[in-house]
Design an enzyme around this catalytic site. Structure first.
Site, short mmCIF file in Angstrom:
data_model
loop_
_atom_site.label_atom_id
_atom_site.label_comp_id
_atom_site.label_asym_id
_atom_site.label_seq_id
_atom_site.Cartn_x
_atom_site.Cartn_y
_atom_site.Cartn_z
CD GLN A 1 -2.53 0.83 2.44
OE1 GLN A 1 -2.17 0.73 3.32
NE2 GLN A 1 -3.30 1.42 2.86
N GLY A 2 0.67 1.93 -1.14
CA GLY A 2 1.64 3.32 -1.11
C GLY A 2 0.98 4.88 -0.82
CE1 TYR A 3 -3.71 3.84 -0.62
CE2 TYR A 3 -5.14 4.92 1.37
CZ TYR A 3 -5.41 4.62 -0.32
OH TYR A 3 -6.76 4.06 -0.22
CB SER A 4 2.49 7.05 5.23
OG SER A 4 1.23 7.12 5.81
CB SER B 1 2.58 -2.55 5.62
OG SER B 1 2.05 -2.32 6.22
CD GLU C 1 -4.64 0.60 6.83
OE1 GLU C 1 -5.07 1.72 5.93
OE2 GLU C 1 -3.32 0.42 6.49
CD GLU D 1 -3.89 11.34 18.54
OE1 GLU D 1 -3.87 10.72 17.53
OE2 GLU D 1 -3.79 11.33 19.57
#
Lengths: 409, 384
Positions: A131-134, A166, A249, A385
């Protein structure tokens, strides 16, 4: 129960009895989890057999349509299959982000070609996804991401970097958020693209964590080429898909909160929190530390309530996929898992604080590692948060301060 | 397969109609009026009549005893709605405790004699168990000495809900009949006008009815002993667990109401030029309350379903009842405190209703065992 379901249960039970190898009915050590992929490793040869048999029926993804390799089961049948698997303590044949995250959004937003190309390989465990997110500058403010994709000769040329990817070092393909419009407001210039991690220009570097393990990587893209047809959904509308995938997710991560839900089964398991606490104190029948006893009781009650809530949420959203309650489940499940790990440390005292070597047994060594790992639960997949923000805004309909201030300006 | 966590259409309709009734005919203003007028009954008899007409007094009573067989879930749904508007009524003392004690522990003859009259609204009951400052079913010191044709009761009972208005009171005592020594429990249905029974109303912070009883040689005939034989502590517990879950249902209704009122206030009240609900400090606390309330709902739903499930054993019911009472007590504590704090100064005024919920919260938390009591019991039930 109708005759049809009864018949399905009997057939399922019979098939599982004949096809689930005995060693697949024992608790699964972490190194035997099957992630699939081009370089799939099977520490236990039975794992390969179990995966192949289940995949042949589509039962690694029971509710996906049969035309894409899935089991084609309706929710009631899938529930029966899950119950029958649980009945014999069967291990999951395959664990993957393709199953828990990408597959559901491809089913919802993918083209027929994309579904036919990718879904059957996910079902069979042939391709392992990451998963290429952050990004280094885009954590909670995910939509500020800067990895860019520029269209050139039918290809997108991808440049930038991702972080906390990950198992990027072990993955075959990536589903990746990229910026395709730099002029539009930040949420409206993002696209959701798929590409092969073996492509030229992709490199990864594992990140060592406080727990000593390296499940996450830094991932770098240097002029990586992805075919234009690999965009999922509409160009520049990737944020819609990104959010939907996050719900899947979060539902997956909220499952961590079920780890402590042994209350229901309630057996005299050797591994329950209370039995560990009693063992290290030499207690019989009653935990001698009244404060710890009270807190374990409180934890178990919350765990039981959480497990019931997960079930209720699944029943309420029949067919509709995850809903806004997924943020609550993610938030609470992660807090519960962190509580569980902290209580385990207290339960075992100094014996839980060993790092390596001969002085501790394997279970004891895992307590500290698991505890350290659990701290990521309320950070990954959207921090605690962020989940509370989502609940406040989307579920409770409380006003948006940034929006109000923007209007006032 | 486990029972569904969802309500049936019939159950949803019941809840909607109960909600409508409470909003229109039993709003919080009625609770305020009863308190302000120091009403001698502590509830509105005319309102109770209408509740009886709706069938609420017989919700969980089987049809063979004049009831409507909606089960404990049916009664729970009604209690949840009465909790929303803090309805003062005999529903807890007469129905949840009294009728339930007779149903669970009485003989067939006693059930046939008393239950139809309770369902018809002809009889008010009270349940006298505790004797000290805290709920403690293990500590019963009131005695019942066997006499020629019955028993003589002596002792003192505290915080008996509706004790001063009930027609009949169920008294829990230790029986001494000379044969098996002191120890066996007995539940005795005594007349409120019985000689030797002294009833003192106690005014509680939540405005609900409560009374202390003093029993001095109160005579009761043998056929007024529930079940006409010994009641085991386990049987008493089973009956108390049903009441604990019902009480938790009422608490959930109150919690939901406080929370919704507080959210409304957060959306409306402006400071620094914006609604205070836009501030993240308050948003996160509201979101945490939401999470706790969702968990409470699930636990309660499971506990109510277990009560109505003929195959659930008592150990499972006991675990769920203690889990529900502990959790609901904690969450009512949290939400009632936050309700006051988030309303700011106006929440402190008597004129504003939110304070009623804070007062009710603490009494409900104590009633039938507080969170600590039930966590201790839950741990014991799980053998640790």
């Amino acid at each position: 129960m109708s005759g049809e379901f009864k018949q399905f249960r009997l057939e399922t039970r019979d098939w599982l009895e004949r096809n689930c190898p005995a060693s697949m009915r024992a608790p699964m050590p972490p190194e035997e989890v099957v992630w699939g992929g081009r370089d799939a490793e099977f520490v236990n040869p039975d794992s390969k057999l179990w995966l192949e048999r289940m995949a042949a029926r589509g039962w690694t993804c029971p509710t996906w349509p049969a035309e894409f390799g899935g089991g084609g089961l309706n929710p009631a049948q899938a529930g029966i299959l899950a119950e029958e698997l649980a009945r014999i303590d069967a291990r999951p044949p395959l664990t993957s982000f393709g199953i828990s995250m990408l597959g559901p959004v491809l089913l919802e937003y993918g083209t027929l070609e994309q579904k036919l190309e990718h879904l059957p390989k996910i079902v069979r465990g042939e391709i392992r996804w990451c998963q290429g997110y952050s990004e280094p500058g885009s954590g909670s403010d995910l939509a500020s991401l800067n990895t860019r994709a520029d269209l050139q000769d039918g290809y997108y040329l991808i440049n930038g970097s991702k972080v906390w990817t990950s198992y990027a070092d072990k993955a075959d393909w990536i589903f990746c958020l990229v910026r395709t419009d730099f002029e539009a407001p930040k949420h409206q210039g993002i696209s959701f693209v798929l590409f092969d991690m073996a492509s030229e220009g992709v490199s990864t570097r594992p990140i060592k964590l406080i727990s000593g393990s390296s499940p996450f990587c830094e991932t770098f893209f240097d002029n990586v080429k992805a075919p234009a047809a690999n965009i999922v959904g509409r160009l520049n509308d990737g944020w819609t898909i990104a959010k939907r995938l996050l719900q899947h997710e979060r539902t997956m991560i909220s499952g961590f909160g079920l780890a402590g839900g042994q209350a229901e089964g309630g057996g005299a398991s050797e591994t329950t929190l209370e039995s560990i606490a009693m063992r290290y104190r030499g207690d019989k029948g009653r935990l001698s530390n009244p404060v710890l006893r009270d807190r374990i009781a409180q934890f178990k009650i919350d765990s039981e309530a959480f497990a019931l809530t997960s079930r209720r949420s699944a029943e309420e959203s029949t067919g509709g996929g995850p809903n806004h309650i997924s943020s609550m489940l993610k938030y609470y499940g992660c807090e519960l898992n962190k509580r569980r790990c902290e209580l385990l440390l207290e339960a075992a005292g100094n014996r839980a604080l060993g790092w390596e070597g001969e002085g501790f047994d394997e279970e004891e060594l895992s307590l500290a590692r698991e505890w350290l790992r659990s701290k990521a639960n309320s950070i990954e997949g959207g921090t605690a948060e962020i989940q509370l923000n989502v609940i406040a805004r989307r579920v409770l309909d409380l006003p948006d301060l940034t929006g109000i201030l923007r209007e006032k300006r | 397969m486990a029972a569904s966590m969802l309500l049936s259409e019939e159950q949803q309709l019941l809840r909607e109609s109960a909600r409508g009734f409470c909003r229109e005919q039993a709003p919080i203003s009625l609770h305020r009026k009863l308190r302000d007028s120091r009403d001698p009954d502590g509830f509105d008899r005319d309102l109770w009549r209408r509740m009886v007409d709706l069938g609420w007094s017989g919700m969980a009573v089987p049809e063979e005893f004049g009831g409507y067989g909606f089960g404990h879930l049916g009664l729970g749904l009604v209690l949840q709605e009465t909790g929303r508007t803090l309805v003062d009524s005999p529903l807890i003392a007469t129905v949840l405790l009294g009728a339930n004690a007779i149903l669970e522990l009485g003989s067939d003859r006693q059930k046939a004699e008393i239950l139809p009259r309770v369902v018809a609204g002809e009889l008010l009951l009270a349940f006298a168990l505790d004797e000290g400052a805290l709920h403690d079913p293990a500590r019963i010191e009131a005695t019942a000495f066997a006499t020629e044709n019955g028993y003589a009761l002596n002792g003192a009972k505290t915080f008996v809900l509706d004790g001063h208005v009930a027609d009949r009171i169920i008294v829990v005592a230790r029986v001494n009949d000379g044969s098996n020594g002191a120890g066996a429990l007995g539940l005795f249905l005594i007349d409120a006008a019985a000689p030797g029974l002294e009833i003192t109303r106690t005014i509680m912070v939540d405005g609900r009815n409560s009374a202390n009883l003093h029993l001095s040689n109160v005579q009761v005939s043998a056929d007024r002993r529930l079940g006409e034989s010994a009641t085991s502590p386990a049987d008493l517990d089973r009956m108390l667990d049903i009441a604990r879950v019902g009480l938790a249902a009422e608490m959930l209704g109150s919690i939901e109401e406080v929370f919704e009122r507080t959210l409304d206030y957060l959306r409306q009240r402006e400071q620094f030029g914006v609604p205070i609900g836009a501030f993240q400090a308050l948003q996160h606390r509201a979101a945490e309350m939401y999470s706790e309330i969702e968990l409470s709902k699930s636990l309660l739903r499971a506990a109510l379903a277990a009560l109505d499930d003929p195959v659930s054993d008592h150990r499972r019911i006991a675990k769920l009842a203690s889990a529900a009472k502990a959790k609901l007590s904690e969450v009512f504590f949290l939400v009632s405190n936050e309700g006051i704090q988030m309303h700011g100064g106006i929440g402190m005024t008597d004129e504003f209703d939110i304070g009623f919920f804070l007062k009710r919260a603490r009494v409900a938390q104590q009633f039938l065992g507080d969170a600590g009591f039930h966590r201790d019991r839950y741990a014991a039930l799980h053998s640790f």
